[in-house]
Design a protein around this motif. Structure first.
Motif, mmCIF file in Angstrom:
data_model
loop_
_atom_site.group_PDB
_atom_site.id
_atom_site.type_symbol
_atom_site.label_atom_id
_atom_site.label_comp_id
_atom_site.label_asym_id
_atom_site.label_seq_id
_atom_site.Cartn_x
_atom_site.Cartn_y
_atom_site.Cartn_z
ATOM 1 N N ASP A 112 -64.333 11.058 60.810
ATOM 2 C CA ASP A 112 -64.215 9.666 60.375
ATOM 3 C C ASP A 112 -64.006 9.586 58.865
ATOM 4 O OD1 ASP A 112 -64.675 8.509 62.945
ATOM 5 O OD2 ASP A 112 -66.811 8.958 62.707
ATOM 6 N N VAL A 113 -63.338 8.529 58.432
ATOM 7 C CA VAL A 113 -63.161 8.314 56.996
ATOM 8 C C VAL A 113 -64.524 8.040 56.360
ATOM 9 C CG1 VAL A 113 -60.830 7.389 57.277
ATOM 10 C CG2 VAL A 113 -62.788 5.818 57.254
ATOM 11 N N PRO A 114 -64.675 8.287 55.062
ATOM 12 C CA PRO A 114 -65.946 7.992 54.390
ATOM 13 C C PRO A 114 -66.323 6.508 54.506
ATOM 14 C CG PRO A 114 -64.596 9.409 53.024
ATOM 15 C CD PRO A 114 -63.729 8.969 54.162
ATOM 16 N N LEU A 115 -67.613 6.275 54.525
ATOM 17 C CA LEU A 115 -68.181 4.932 54.581
ATOM 18 C C LEU A 115 -68.726 4.612 53.197
ATOM 19 C CD1 LEU A 115 -68.941 2.548 56.439
ATOM 20 C CD2 LEU A 115 -70.982 3.848 57.111
ATOM 21 N N VAL A 116 -68.298 3.500 52.612
ATOM 22 C CA VAL A 116 -68.640 3.157 51.231
ATOM 23 C C VAL A 116 -69.397 1.836 51.200
ATOM 24 C CG1 VAL A 116 -67.733 2.715 48.923
ATOM 25 C CG2 VAL A 116 -66.575 4.368 50.418
ATOM 26 N N PHE A 117 -70.573 1.836 50.575
ATOM 27 C CA PHE A 117 -71.427 0.653 50.511
ATOM 28 C C PHE A 117 -71.482 0.113 49.083
ATOM 29 C CE2 PHE A 117 -73.040 2.810 54.292
ATOM 30 C CZ PHE A 117 -73.196 1.751 55.181
ATOM 31 N N SER B 184 -75.221 9.042 57.302
ATOM 32 C CA SER B 184 -74.911 10.283 56.588
ATOM 33 C C SER B 184 -75.176 11.529 57.426
ATOM 34 C CB SER B 184 -75.699 10.353 55.283
ATOM 35 O OG SER B 184 -77.093 10.408 55.531
ATOM 36 N N ALA B 185 -75.809 11.374 58.571
ATOM 37 C CA ALA B 185 -76.050 12.529 59.435
ATOM 38 C C ALA B 185 -74.752 13.089 60.008
ATOM 39 C CB ALA B 185 -77.000 12.144 60.568
ATOM 40 N N ARG B 186 -73.707 12.225 60.095
ATOM 41 C CA ARG B 186 -72.494 12.700 60.756
ATOM 42 C C ARG B 186 -71.189 12.286 60.075
ATOM 43 N NH1 ARG B 186 -74.489 8.434 63.621
ATOM 44 N NH2 ARG B 186 -73.057 6.776 64.217
ATOM 45 N N ARG B 187 -71.288 11.532 58.965
ATOM 46 C CA ARG B 187 -70.063 11.205 58.245
ATOM 47 C C ARG B 187 -70.377 11.099 56.754
ATOM 48 N NH1 ARG B 187 -67.918 5.643 60.537
ATOM 49 N NH2 ARG B 187 -66.313 5.919 58.943
ATOM 50 N N ARG B 188 -69.363 11.213 55.947
ATOM 51 C CA ARG B 188 -69.557 11.105 54.502
ATOM 52 C C ARG B 188 -69.850 9.649 54.150
ATOM 53 N NH1 ARG B 188 -65.172 13.004 49.857
ATOM 54 N NH2 ARG B 188 -66.650 13.024 48.093
ATOM 55 N N GLU C 234 -59.138 8.749 49.575
ATOM 56 C CA GLU C 234 -57.915 7.962 49.665
ATOM 57 C C GLU C 234 -58.062 6.761 50.591
ATOM 58 O OE1 GLU C 234 -55.256 8.333 47.859
ATOM 59 O OE2 GLU C 234 -56.127 10.052 46.792
ATOM 60 N N ARG C 235 -58.913 6.909 51.604
ATOM 61 C CA ARG C 235 -59.047 5.850 52.616
ATOM 62 C C ARG C 235 -60.492 5.823 53.079
ATOM 63 N NH1 ARG C 235 -55.552 2.860 55.771
ATOM 64 N NH2 ARG C 235 -56.067 2.567 57.965
ATOM 65 N N CYS C 236 -61.028 4.630 53.301
ATOM 66 C CA CYS C 236 -62.438 4.513 53.647
ATOM 67 C C CYS C 236 -62.684 3.276 54.498
ATOM 68 C CB CYS C 236 -63.288 4.439 52.375
ATOM 69 S SG CYS C 236 -63.053 2.906 51.414
ATOM 70 N N ALA C 237 -63.904 3.189 55.008
ATOM 71 C CA ALA C 237 -64.428 1.952 55.580
ATOM 72 C C ALA C 237 -65.361 1.369 54.529
ATOM 73 C CB ALA C 237 -65.182 2.222 56.876
ATOM 74 N N THR D 270 -61.598 -8.151 47.260
ATOM 75 C CA THR D 270 -60.660 -7.944 46.160
ATOM 76 C C THR D 270 -59.899 -6.632 46.352
ATOM 77 O OG1 THR D 270 -62.095 -9.192 44.651
ATOM 78 C CG2 THR D 270 -60.458 -7.732 43.657
ATOM 79 N N ILE D 271 -60.606 -5.583 46.754
ATOM 80 C CA ILE D 271 -59.958 -4.299 47.013
ATOM 81 C C ILE D 271 -59.038 -4.387 48.219
ATOM 82 C CG2 ILE D 271 -60.402 -1.904 47.705
ATOM 83 C CD1 ILE D 271 -62.978 -2.041 46.008
ATOM 84 N N ALA D 272 -59.473 -5.092 49.261
ATOM 85 C CA ALA D 272 -58.652 -5.230 50.467
ATOM 86 C C ALA D 272 -57.327 -5.921 50.160
ATOM 87 C CB ALA D 272 -59.415 -6.001 51.532
ATOM 88 N N LEU D 273 -57.343 -6.891 49.269
ATOM 89 C CA LEU D 273 -56.119 -7.613 48.917
ATOM 90 C C LEU D 273 -55.211 -6.786 48.012
ATOM 91 C CD1 LEU D 273 -57.646 -11.153 48.352
ATOM 92 C CD2 LEU D 273 -55.890 -10.566 50.047
ATOM 93 N N ALA D 274 -55.805 -6.047 47.080
ATOM 94 C CA ALA D 274 -54.996 -5.300 46.109
ATOM 95 C C ALA D 274 -54.546 -3.935 46.621
ATOM 96 C CB ALA D 274 -55.789 -5.126 44.816
ATOM 97 N N HIS D 275 -55.367 -3.342 47.502
ATOM 98 C CA HIS D 275 -55.078 -1.981 47.964
ATOM 99 C C HIS D 275 -55.337 -1.867 49.474
ATOM 100 C CE1 HIS D 275 -54.799 -0.610 43.781
ATOM 101 N NE2 HIS D 275 -55.850 -1.384 43.558
ATOM 102 N N PRO D 276 -54.636 -2.605 50.301
ATOM 103 C CA PRO D 276 -54.919 -2.609 51.746
ATOM 104 C C PRO D 276 -54.804 -1.241 52.402
ATOM 105 C CG PRO D 276 -52.801 -3.646 51.277
ATOM 106 C CD PRO D 276 -53.490 -3.477 49.957
ATOM 107 N N ALA D 277 -53.931 -0.380 51.904
ATOM 108 C CA ALA D 277 -53.730 0.928 52.521
ATOM 109 C C ALA D 277 -54.948 1.834 52.369
ATOM 110 C CB ALA D 277 -52.504 1.606 51.928
ATOM 111 N N ARG D 278 -55.869 1.480 51.467
ATOM 112 C CA ARG D 278 -57.034 2.331 51.233
ATOM 113 C C ARG D 278 -58.186 2.028 52.186
ATOM 114 N NH1 ARG D 278 -57.696 4.303 45.119
ATOM 115 N NH2 ARG D 278 -58.782 5.897 46.340
ATOM 116 N N LEU D 279 -58.047 0.970 52.980
ATOM 117 C CA LEU D 279 -59.138 0.579 53.876
ATOM 118 C C LEU D 279 -58.750 0.781 55.335
ATOM 119 C CD1 LEU D 279 -60.517 -2.700 52.279
ATOM 120 C CD2 LEU D 279 -61.048 -0.324 51.736
ATOM 121 N N GLU D 280 -59.645 1.424 56.065
ATOM 122 C CA GLU D 280 -59.484 1.527 57.513
ATOM 123 C C GLU D 280 -60.169 0.350 58.202
ATOM 124 O OE1 GLU D 280 -61.682 4.347 60.396
ATOM 125 O OE2 GLU D 280 -59.747 5.325 59.986
#
Length: 264
Positions: A23-28, A47-51, A88-91, A104-114
């Motif tokens: 899975d792509v990294p999860l960012v909080f 974090s037990a199974r994904r970055r 490069e890509r995350c949730a 703001t990130i979703a609007l400016a950089h949609p390709a970076r979000l899954e």
């Protein structure tokens, strides 16, 4: 604790979990006057199974730096961290002001979000005339009283008073200049008219008793999203503190569901 220097600030962050996960990294991203530990429950679970990544925004927690005038500048800090870590890509998951940063990130950089998760967040701060005047007047009271009034009303009725007082003290430790500058940045934030451009699968989790950012405002935003799922929990504005296990469960269901079956 790793740190990253970005535009005059030193950002503290955590980077945990397996780098080779499928899975792509999860960012909080936390909210106003909070810190990265708002996500302790979710960090331990995922974090037990994904970055999993989380940071203290500039001027919050263990990060240094002055307040900034726009939510876009905070979004730049998050992107700088992702670039530094070669993500490069995350949730992306944001609470309150963190949700504004995430949009703001979703609007400016949609390709970076899954996928995108907005917790107690909205696309535009909207008030009645009376409420707007009251909020403007609240900035004139002593700083500790201003913080206490805002944090007190963030919790649903019945939340333990001693815990509310502890969170008031923690919030008041955030530098006054950071608190007040970002208060203005949140009040000026407005991407509601562009909500239809955010096509990434999105989960909106909100507290039914949220008086800071009322649920009706979130629902107005949700209607404009092309691909949104809504969950409303029995809590106030501080879902990560009030209902950590339920929030984690909602995230787990959304992140693991097949895209075409999420609404089932």
């Amino acid at each position: 604790m790793p740190q990253l220097d970005v535009d005059g600030a030193r950002l503290a962050y955590d980077d945990e979990g397996p780098r080779d996960a499928a899975d792509v990294p999860l960012v909080f991203v936390h909210g106003w006057t909070a810190d990265r530990h708002r996500w302790d429950h979710q960090m331990a679970h995922f974090s037990a199974r994904r970055r999993v990544l989380r940071l203290d925004l500039r001027g919050h927690g263990e990060s240094t730096g002055a307040g900034v005038r726009t939510i876009g500048e905070l979004a730049g800090d998050v992107l700088a961290l992702l670039d530094h870590l070669r993500v490069e890509r995350c949730a992306l998951v944001g609470h309150s002001m963190g949700g504004m940063i995430a949009q703001t990130i979703a609007l400016a950089h949609p390709a970076r979000l899954e996928r995108l998760v907005l917790v107690n967040s909205i696309g535009r701060m909207a008030y009645s005339r009376g409420r707007g005047l009251l909020m403007a007047a609240s900035t004139l009271v002593p700083f500790k009283l201003f913080v206490a009034a805002n944090i007190q009303r963030a919790f649903a009725p019945g939340y333990p008073r001693e815990e509310v007082r502890a969170h008031i003290r923690a919030s008041a430790a955030t530098p006054r200049e950071v608190v007040m500058t970002l208060y203005g940045a949140m009040r000026a934030f407005d991407v509601l008219d562009r909500a239809g451009e955010i096509a990434v699968p999105t989960l909106m989790v909100h507290g039914y008793h949220d008086v800071q950012l009322p649920v009706r405002q979130m629902l107005r935003m949700a209607k404009a999203y092309p691909d949104a799922v809504v969950r409303i929990l029995d809590a106030g504005h501080e879902l990560p503190l009030e209902k950590p296990a339920e929030l984690t469960g909602a995230l787990e269901a959304f992140l693991t569901a097949k895209h075409d079956a999420r609404a089932a």
